[in-house]
Structure formats: structure tokens, C-alpha cells
Write an enzyme that holds these catalytic residues in place. Structure first.
Site, mmCIF file in Angstrom:
data_model
loop_
_atom_site.group_PDB
_atom_site.id
_atom_site.type_symbol
_atom_site.label_atom_id
_atom_site.label_comp_id
_atom_site.label_asym_id
_atom_site.label_seq_id
_atom_site.Cartn_x
_atom_site.Cartn_y
_atom_site.Cartn_z
ATOM 1 N N PRO A 25 4.956 6.363 -4.337
ATOM 2 C CA PRO A 25 5.857 7.481 -4.482
ATOM 3 C C PRO A 25 5.185 8.758 -4.912
ATOM 4 C CG PRO A 25 5.993 5.990 -6.349
ATOM 5 C CD PRO A 25 4.780 5.674 -5.611
ATOM 6 N N GLU A 26 5.588 9.837 -4.298
ATOM 7 C CA GLU A 26 5.246 11.166 -4.779
ATOM 8 C C GLU A 26 6.531 11.757 -5.354
ATOM 9 O OE1 GLU A 26 2.845 13.378 -1.947
ATOM 10 O OE2 GLU A 26 2.325 11.536 -0.910
ATOM 11 N N LYS B 80 5.323 13.019 -10.971
ATOM 12 C CA LYS B 80 5.649 11.656 -10.531
ATOM 13 C C LYS B 80 6.005 10.739 -11.686
ATOM 14 C CE LYS B 80 1.906 12.368 -7.227
ATOM 15 N NZ LYS B 80 0.550 11.934 -6.850
ATOM 16 N N HIS C 264 6.963 -10.098 -7.393
ATOM 17 C CA HIS C 264 6.199 -9.236 -8.285
ATOM 18 C C HIS C 264 7.087 -8.467 -9.250
ATOM 19 C CE1 HIS C 264 2.530 -10.035 -6.019
ATOM 20 N NE2 HIS C 264 3.256 -9.926 -4.931
ATOM 21 N N ARG D 243 -9.477 10.536 0.206
ATOM 22 C CA ARG D 243 -8.193 10.264 0.848
ATOM 23 C C ARG D 243 -8.229 10.740 2.292
ATOM 24 N NH1 ARG D 243 -4.673 9.837 -3.395
ATOM 25 N NH2 ARG D 243 -3.468 8.540 -2.004
ATOM 26 N N ARG E 115 1.034 -4.154 -6.311
ATOM 27 C CA ARG E 115 -0.389 -3.818 -6.510
ATOM 28 C C ARG E 115 -0.731 -3.581 -7.973
ATOM 29 N NH1 ARG E 115 -2.206 0.514 -2.109
ATOM 30 N NH2 ARG E 115 -4.240 0.019 -2.973
#
Length: 314
Positions: free
Chosen positions: A2-3, A79, A132, A299, A150
Site C-alpha cells: 500500500p501507498e 503510509k 498469515h 526499484r 511477507r
DNA sequence: CTGGTCTCCTGATCGC
DNA sequence: TGCGATCAGGAGACCA
């Protein structure tokens, strides 16, 4: 994942479910997603520390995870989210004793906050979220869950207002409302690439890899341009492009690239409007020229060599 | 101080 | 169908 637009979408979707709801119980399934006061700053998820230092008293952990408190609001900057909760009955004459604390939430790449109504089930989706789930909060009308395959996300206990202030103070101005002057201040004298500066949350808070590329395209600035070399007109265009890109994404509920869902499990739609992100080798939506790919700040970066010239005008 | 690189982790996808 | 390589929306730690 998410941004800013995705995090804000989560905040908006979650707020009506949490507001005025008391945490009846909380379950922490993985200690290393939680950072308590006194833990190493980055949390020990990254510390590779001996197992014997892991446990903390479960009573203390429950309090830090807001057990027994009632949600009053959700704050956001960039964020980062802060779930704020307080004791239910405060004494009117003694507002200072009013016990309020917060829990900071970083969603990282794959973090997910979702409200599951009583009797509902966590949907099987991308990322195998149900395997998770690291924290579950039991509320009167259902459960709030934090899942993160993650595990780049973190929860941070913020028991005092000082700690809450510090949590947000490390961040630059919120990208949704960043002004030309604020952006100029963050870029002044910097010799790194403009895209690297935009990804730095201390410069401007909330921009990630998707919206950095999108905003730079909208502003007509090449991502590799030295940040400090941008003129006033270019900085003004960029500040406006950041705000407009994030507002448009927010209006579409954010971008669902693979596994992003809001706090009700709904996907965003802004990925359908990406001009450059994920489109390397495809034609530019403005001029038709083939979009280029390169790497900036580790990136993947996509831009148009014609619409984003080496030397930005202004 | 600054900026570049490495690293944490799991899952999806692609080429063979 | 299986398997290894590669890549992914983030950002703290570490190094020159």
C-alpha cells in the site's frame, strides 16, 4: 502493497467498524510483528535476536494492543496509521487521567487490516491471507485482523502522546496536501535522483513506487533527474502532480496490483488508469512512443523518453 | 551528513 | 507437472 491512497482507503473503510467499539479480547499469533517500547527501533523482526528475548508478559502485550479500550479515531500520515483508543468512562473533571493510547500500523508490502463481521470468514484470496493472520482483535460486532504474508509490516505500541507524536514526526509533509514550498524544502541541495527523493518518507510522506512514477510522468520530469537541479516551475508542477495523482487514486479506492484489498475486502480500481507503472515496453498514453524501463533506487522505473525529457522545462 | 546497496519474507509468474 | 530464477506496492541497517 500500500501507498497513501490504499492506506487512506483502509482507514476510511475501517473507521465506521471500529469507532466507539471496545476491544473485548486480543490474540497475538506472532510476537515479531509487534514493536514494544524498549524494543530495538526497527523491531526485532529484523534483528535476528535470540529467542529467549522474545517473550513479553502477555498482560502487558494485551494492553499495548488496546485490549479493554474503545476506539476513538484512526489517524494517518503518509503510509502510517495510528489506531487510537481510550478508556470508556473518563472522569469529566480529570481529563488528564483519561487513558488514551495508540497502536501504529505499517502495512509494509503485503500488510492487510480487515474487519470481519461476526460469523463472516476471511476470504481466500491472493497471498493466502488466512495463513498469515498475526493479530486478531475481538470486537462486539466482529473481528479486526492484521495479516501480512511477507511480514515487512509492523505494529508499534504508542502508549503515550509523546510516542505517538514521535511516530509521525519522522515523516515529511503528507503527500496528499504537499505544497510547492514544502517539496522545494525537501529537495533543496539534494544530489540524488528525484524519484529516490520522492520515495524517501522524510521528504514527502505517502509516495511509493507506483505513484512516484505516475506523478513524475504527469509532471513531465524524468525520474533520474537530480532532485536539487529542478527549477521552481518544475517543483510546482511536481507538487501538483503528486496531489492530483494521489487524489485520483483515492477516488478510485487505490490500486489493486495483486493482493491489495481495503478493510472491507474490496479491491481498488486505479490500476486501470496507470499511465506508466507496469507498462514498460508499451506505448505512451500521450505520445505513443515506447515506454522505457530502468532501475532507480533499487526499484523498477518506467517513463517516457519524449514526454519526460532529460532536462525538465522550468 | 549523504546517498547507494543489502536485506528481511512469502507468493506469483515465467521459462525450460 | 515440476523446478529454479526472478520479481513484487517498503524501508531499516549498514557502508563508503
Amino acid at each position: 502493497m500500500p501507498e497513501l491512497p490504499e492506506v487512506e482507503s483502509v482507514r476510511r473503510a475501517l473507521t465506521p467498524h471500529l469507532l466507539n467499539q471496545t476491544v473485548l479480547d486480543v490474540r497475538l499469533h506472532r510476537r515479531d510483528v509487534l514493536v514494544l517500547p524498549g524494543d530495538p527501533p526497527g523491531g526485532f523482526a529484523r534483528q535476528r535476536r535470540p529467542a529467549d528475548r522474545v517473550p513479553a508478559s502477555s498482560r502487558g502485550v494485551s494492553a499495548h494492543l488496546l485490549k479493554g479500550l474503545t476506539f476513538t479515531r484512526i489517524d494517518r500520515r503518509g503510509k502510517q496509521l495510528a489506531l487510537v483508543a481510550a478508556t470508556l468512562d473518563e472522569t469529566p473533571n480529570a481529563p488528564d487521567t483519561h487513558a488514551e493510547r495508540a497502536l501504529g500500523v505499517h502495512l509494509g508490502m503485503s500488510g492487510h487490516l480487515e474487519f470481519i463481521p461476526a460469523g463472516g470468514r476471511l476470504p481466500d484470496g491472493p497471498g493466502r491471507l488466512h495463513e498469515h493472520v498475526h493479530v486478531t482483535w475481538r470486537l462486539p460486532r466482529g473481528s479486526l485482523i492484521f495479516a501480512d504474508p511477507r511480514r515487512f509490516g509492523l505494529l508499534r505500541a504508542l502508549p503515550t502522546t509523546a510516542e505517538r507524536d514521535a511516530f509521525f514526526a519522522e515523516l515529511g509533509p503528507d503527500a496528499l496536501a504537499v505544497t510547492t514550498d514544502e517539496l522545494a524544502a525537501g529537495l533543496r541541495g539534494s544530489r540524488r535522483a528525484i524519484k529516490a527523493a520522492l520515495l524517501d518518507q522524510a521528504c514527502v510522506a505517502g509516495v511509493g513506487n507506483i505513484y512516484a512514477d505516475e506523478a513524475l510522468f504527469l509532471a513531465g520530469i524524468r525520474p533520474t533527474t537530480t532532485a536539487g537541479s529542478l527549477g521552481p516551475d518544475a517543483i510546482e508542477r511536481l507538487a501538483r502532480a503528486i496531489r492530483e495523482t494521489l487524489e485520483a487514486a483515492l477516488a478510485s479506492g487505490g490500486s489493486s496490483i495483486r493482493d491489495y484489498r481495503d478493510a472491507n475486502g474490496h479491491q481498488g480500481q486505479y490500476q486501470l488508469q496507470h499511465a506508466v507503472y507496469g507498462r514498460g515496453g508499451e506505448p505512451c498514453v500521450k505520445c505513443g512512443f515506447t515506454l522505457s524501463s530502468c532501475t532507480v533506487a533499487q526499484r523498477t522505473t518506467v517513463y517516457c523518453r519524449k514526454c519526460q525529457p532529460e532536462r525538465a522545462v522550468g
